[in-house]
Design a protein around this motif. Structure first.
Motif, PDB file in Angstrom:
ATOM      1  N   PRO A 164       0.805  -1.225   0.000  1.00 39.87           N
ATOM      2  CA  PRO A 164       0.000   0.000   0.000  1.00 39.87           C
ATOM      3  C   PRO A 164       0.840   1.277   0.000  1.00 39.87           C
ATOM      4  O   PRO A 164       0.449   2.276  -0.591  1.00 39.87           O
ATOM      5  N   TYR A 165       2.000   1.241   0.642  1.00 37.60           N
ATOM      6  CA  TYR A 165       2.872   2.417   0.637  1.00 37.60           C
ATOM      7  C   TYR A 165       3.494   2.630  -0.736  1.00 37.60           C
ATOM      8  O   TYR A 165       3.636   3.766  -1.194  1.00 37.60           O
ATOM      9  N   ILE A 166       3.855   1.554  -1.406  1.00 32.97           N
ATOM     10  CA  ILE A 166       4.403   1.665  -2.753  1.00 32.97           C
ATOM     11  C   ILE A 166       3.343   2.217  -3.708  1.00 32.97           C
ATOM     12  O   ILE A 166       3.626   3.079  -4.537  1.00 32.97           O
ATOM     13  N   ALA A 167       2.117   1.740  -3.559  1.00 33.83           N
ATOM     14  CA  ALA A 167       1.044   2.140  -4.474  1.00 33.83           C
ATOM     15  C   ALA A 167       0.457   3.509  -4.158  1.00 33.83           C
ATOM     16  O   ALA A 167       0.018   4.216  -5.075  1.00 33.83           O
ATOM     17  N   ASP A 168       0.430   3.902  -2.869  1.00 36.30           N
ATOM     18  CA  ASP A 168      -0.344   5.079  -2.484  1.00 36.30           C
ATOM     19  C   ASP A 168       0.457   6.267  -1.965  1.00 36.30           C
ATOM     20  O   ASP A 168      -0.095   7.357  -1.826  1.00 36.30           O
ATOM     21  N   TRP A 169       1.725   6.105  -1.656  1.00 39.58           N
ATOM     22  CA  TRP A 169       2.518   7.216  -1.124  1.00 39.58           C
ATOM     23  C   TRP A 169       3.074   8.011  -2.302  1.00 39.58           C
ATOM     24  O   TRP A 169       4.270   8.013  -2.575  1.00 39.58           O
ATOM     25  N   ALA A 215     -10.593  11.956   2.622  1.00 39.66           N
ATOM     26  CA  ALA A 215     -10.202  10.879   1.703  1.00 39.66           C
ATOM     27  C   ALA A 215      -8.774  10.432   2.003  1.00 39.66           C
ATOM     28  O   ALA A 215      -8.471   9.230   1.999  1.00 39.66           O
ATOM     29  N   LYS A 216      -7.898  11.390   2.280  1.00 39.05           N
ATOM     30  CA  LYS A 216      -6.516  11.053   2.636  1.00 39.05           C
ATOM     31  C   LYS A 216      -6.468  10.299   3.962  1.00 39.05           C
ATOM     32  O   LYS A 216      -5.644   9.393   4.140  1.00 39.05           O
ATOM     33  N   PHE A 217      -7.348  10.650   4.894  1.00 41.02           N
ATOM     34  CA  PHE A 217      -7.444   9.942   6.162  1.00 41.02           C
ATOM     35  C   PHE A 217      -7.738   8.455   5.912  1.00 41.02           C
ATOM     36  O   PHE A 217      -7.083   7.582   6.473  1.00 41.02           O
ATOM     37  N   TYR A 244      -0.605  12.374  -1.629  1.00 42.46           N
ATOM     38  CA  TYR A 244      -0.184  13.741  -1.960  1.00 42.46           C
ATOM     39  C   TYR A 244      -1.026  14.369  -3.075  1.00 42.46           C
ATOM     40  O   TYR A 244      -0.630  15.370  -3.654  1.00 42.46           O
ATOM     41  N   ASN A 245      -2.170  13.797  -3.348  1.00 39.94           N
ATOM     42  CA  ASN A 245      -3.038  14.323  -4.393  1.00 39.94           C
ATOM     43  C   ASN A 245      -3.732  15.594  -3.885  1.00 39.94           C
ATOM     44  O   ASN A 245      -4.530  15.538  -2.954  1.00 39.94           O
ATOM     45  N   PRO A 246      -3.453  16.738  -4.492  1.00 40.81           N
ATOM     46  CA  PRO A 246      -4.028  17.999  -4.000  1.00 40.81           C
ATOM     47  C   PRO A 246      -5.543  18.087  -4.209  1.00 40.81           C
ATOM     48  O   PRO A 246      -6.197  18.917  -3.568  1.00 40.81           O
ATOM     49  N   THR A 247      -6.099  17.245  -5.053  1.00 37.43           N
ATOM     50  CA  THR A 247      -7.545  17.287  -5.280  1.00 37.43           C
ATOM     51  C   THR A 247      -8.315  16.434  -4.274  1.00 37.43           C
ATOM     52  O   THR A 247      -9.536  16.520  -4.223  1.00 37.43           O
ATOM     53  N   THR A 266      -5.999   2.809   5.461  1.00 38.02           N
ATOM     54  CA  THR A 266      -5.812   1.590   4.692  1.00 38.02           C
ATOM     55  C   THR A 266      -4.348   1.161   4.685  1.00 38.02           C
ATOM     56  O   THR A 266      -4.039  -0.023   4.831  1.00 38.02           O
ATOM     57  N   MET A 267      -3.447   2.126   4.537  1.00 38.66           N
ATOM     58  CA  MET A 267      -2.022   1.785   4.559  1.00 38.66           C
ATOM     59  C   MET A 267      -1.623   1.227   5.928  1.00 38.66           C
ATOM     60  O   MET A 267      -0.915   0.210   6.013  1.00 38.66           O
TER      61      MET A 267
END
Length: 152
Positions: A29-34, A48-50, A40-43, A55-56
């Motif tokens: 999950p860290y490889i896929a989502d960090w 949603a980031k929480f 880091y998606n500004p949108t 999940t990570m």
């Protein structure tokens, strides 16, 4: 009832497969989502980031629980195996089940964004390349280890 013995703690193919799935669960999950498409998606709104962060962290917790159960030196060996295999499967099964919820998608819709995630739009479930092999590794590892324990 098979109690864990020193022979039960040795390195085996079954334990190796389940451990590999556990490490994938903890690190994947860290490889896929960090990155800029997720955490880091500004949108993305903070909530949603929480959930992405949750999940990570869940992946790390389940991976750790798997390793603990698969390699622990006390208790019932078959029970430890079942708990470890169940923990190793949970992340991937819940990820697949998330597709059944209304309004969910396995990939971001990148239209209008400056992020480079066009590769995700090409597949409906890009996570399948990790989720399905991980589940297969757990299943095969469980069967191999269960068979080994029955022959002790």
């Amino acid at each position: 009832m098979t109690m864990t013995t020193p022979a039960d703690r040795r390195f085996t193919a079954g334990r190796a497969l389940i451990s590999l799935a556990a490490l994938t669960t903890a690190v994947g999950p860290y490889i896929a989502d960090w990155n800029k498409t997720h955490i880091y998606n500004p949108t993305w709104p903070p909530h949603a980031k929480f959930h992405n962060a949750q999940t990570m962290s869940t992946g790390v917790a389940l991976g750790t629980l798997t390793i603990y159960n698969i390699w622990k030196s006390n208790g019932n060996a078959e029970h430890n195996l079942k708990n470890g295999a169940a923990a190793a499967s949970m992340y991937w099964l819940t990820q697949i089940s998330a597709l059944a919820y209304p309004g969910t998608s396995a990939a971001n819709d990148c239209e209008g964004e400056e992020t480079d995630c066009g590769h995700e739009k090409e597949r409906k479930f890009p996570q399948a390349v990790v989720a399905l092999p991980s589940l297969c590794a757990v299943a095969l590892g469980y069967l191999l280890e269960r068979r080994r324990l029955k022959h002790l």
